[in-house]
Design a protein around this motif. Structure first.
Motif, PDB file in Angstrom:
ATOM      1  N   ARG A 119       4.578  -1.638  -8.773  1.00 59.24           N
ATOM      2  CA  ARG A 119       4.309  -0.204  -8.644  1.00 59.24           C
ATOM      3  C   ARG A 119       5.299   0.612  -9.459  1.00 59.24           C
ATOM      4  O   ARG A 119       4.929   1.556 -10.171  1.00 59.24           O
ATOM      5  CB  ARG A 119       4.378   0.231  -7.179  1.00 59.24           C
ATOM      6  N   ALA A 145       6.007  -3.948  -4.833  1.00 61.30           N
ATOM      7  CA  ALA A 145       6.797  -2.737  -5.025  1.00 61.30           C
ATOM      8  C   ALA A 145       7.353  -2.631  -6.443  1.00 61.30           C
ATOM      9  O   ALA A 145       7.391  -1.544  -7.024  1.00 61.30           O
ATOM     10  CB  ALA A 145       7.931  -2.702  -4.002  1.00 61.30           C
ATOM     11  N   TYR A 203       0.847  -1.190   0.000  1.00 62.47           N
ATOM     12  CA  TYR A 203       0.000   0.000   0.000  1.00 62.47           C
ATOM     13  C   TYR A 203       0.885   1.243   0.000  1.00 62.47           C
ATOM     14  O   TYR A 203       1.909   1.289   0.694  1.00 62.47           O
ATOM     15  CB  TYR A 203      -0.892   0.032   1.242  1.00 62.47           C
ATOM     16  N   GLU A 204       0.459   2.224  -0.765  1.00 57.32           N
ATOM     17  CA  GLU A 204       1.148   3.513  -0.773  1.00 57.32           C
ATOM     18  C   GLU A 204       0.215   4.576  -0.209  1.00 57.32           C
ATOM     19  O   GLU A 204      -0.908   4.735  -0.685  1.00 57.32           O
ATOM     20  CB  GLU A 204       1.567   3.906  -2.191  1.00 57.32           C
ATOM     21  N   ALA A 222      -0.113   8.340  -0.156  1.00 56.10           N
ATOM     22  CA  ALA A 222       0.382   9.579  -0.753  1.00 56.10           C
ATOM     23  C   ALA A 222      -0.387  10.745  -0.142  1.00 56.10           C
ATOM     24  O   ALA A 222      -1.617  10.788  -0.231  1.00 56.10           O
ATOM     25  CB  ALA A 222       0.197   9.545  -2.261  1.00 56.10           C
ATOM     26  N   ASN A 227       5.141  10.587   0.511  1.00 53.45           N
ATOM     27  CA  ASN A 227       4.492   9.282   0.450  1.00 53.45           C
ATOM     28  C   ASN A 227       5.239   8.260   1.283  1.00 53.45           C
ATOM     29  O   ASN A 227       6.384   8.472   1.698  1.00 53.45           O
ATOM     30  CB  ASN A 227       4.351   8.807  -1.002  1.00 53.45           C
ATOM     31  N   LYS A 228       4.540   7.133   1.519  1.00 54.35           N
ATOM     32  CA  LYS A 228       5.110   6.013   2.256  1.00 54.35           C
ATOM     33  C   LYS A 228       4.647   4.729   1.586  1.00 54.35           C
ATOM     34  O   LYS A 228       3.493   4.630   1.149  1.00 54.35           O
ATOM     35  CB  LYS A 228       4.622   6.001   3.714  1.00 54.35           C
ATOM     36  N   LEU A 229       5.519   3.758   1.508  1.00 57.16           N
ATOM     37  CA  LEU A 229       5.142   2.432   1.029  1.00 57.16           C
ATOM     38  C   LEU A 229       5.043   1.527   2.256  1.00 57.16           C
ATOM     39  O   LEU A 229       5.982   1.470   3.063  1.00 57.16           O
ATOM     40  CB  LEU A 229       6.158   1.881   0.040  1.00 57.16           C
TER      41      LEU A 229
END
Length: 252
Positions: free
Chosen positions: A211, A208, A151-152, A154, A240-242
């Motif tokens: 993506r 990842a 999940y990202e 943003a 953002n974060k993954l």
């Protein structure tokens, strides 16, 4: 009373827009609509964990999260892999502020929650943060087509003026990615408490590497480029974060 006040504020904002903005430049306001007229909101929580206690915190939470979910609905719980270190992010759903107040009061009187979890977990944390958000009216929670994946989150800090100014352009940018199949939008959230004029998009990907490949392809799509170019003119900053879902996360 709070809902009535918020509705009046949105109505006043729209009236002002009609008075001072030429008809040719008016845009739709994502802060109005059916989803903003009921009390359902989502609390976004971020916890930073002392590095040497990260594994212990996740293990404890995995064992005791049922004590917390007995009181209210957990939408998802993730461990951040890229974009931050030793951090977890979770989303809780509430029907109203009074429901949340009741949940907090009940937790404060729950000896199992306090003794088995809170007393052990709090010393493991270096900081906590929360934001109260609503789904934007054109979004709903969409569960991924299958379990697994990444999940990202943003987050976009838009320029002052509110959704009446930047809402249409932001929606177009999200839709350019979602409607073309480049990414799966789990939900789009607009801050009510926390940094104002901030919007969060929670995306799902199979992995990842997938993506990375999709984003490379999307950035060559003129539909995406045009929509993003329009939206970025209203943008102040973004990050953002993954994240990987934890074993106990409802959203896998």
């Amino acid at each position: 009373m709070m809902l009535t006040a918020r509705k009046a504020l949105w109505n006043a904002s729209r009236l002002l827009e009609k008075v001072v903005v030429p008809k040719s430049t008016q845009v739709s306001c994502i802060s109005t609509g059916p989803q903003q007229q009921h009390g359902t909101f989502y609390e976004l929580r971020t916890y930073c964990i002392h590095p040497h206690l990260n594994a212990a915190f996740l293990r404890l939470t995995n064992e005791k999260i049922h004590l917390r979910t007995a009181h209210s609905q957990l939408l998802g719980y993730w461990s951040v892999e890229y974009g931050a270190l030793n951090q977890v992010f979770h989303i809780w759903k509430y029907d109203s502020f009074s429901q949340r107040a009741g949940v907090r009061a009940a937790l404060a009187q729950d000896p199992s929650w306090i003794e088995e979890y809170i007393s052990k977990a709090m010393p493991m944390l270096s900081s906590q943060d929360n934001q109260v958000t609503y789904l934007v009216p054109w979004s709903k929670i969409l569960h991924p087509p299958k379990e697994g994946g990444v999940y990202e989150l943003a987050s976009f800090q838009m320029r002052p003026g509110g959704p009446a100014v930047w809402g249409a352009a932001f929606q177009a940018a999200v839709s350019a990615h979602a409607d073309t199949g480049y990414a799966w939008p789990v939900g789009v959230f607009h801050n009510e408490f926390g940094p104002l004029n901030q919007v969060h998009v929670l995306w799902w990907y199979e992995g990842a590497d997938q993506r990375a490949a999709i984003r490379h392809k999307a950035h060559q799509d003129p539909r995406v480029v045009a929509a993003v170019r329009e939206s970025v003119s209203y943008l102040a900053s973004q990050h953002n974060k993954l994240m990987f879902p934890t074993p106990f996360s409802p959203l896998k």
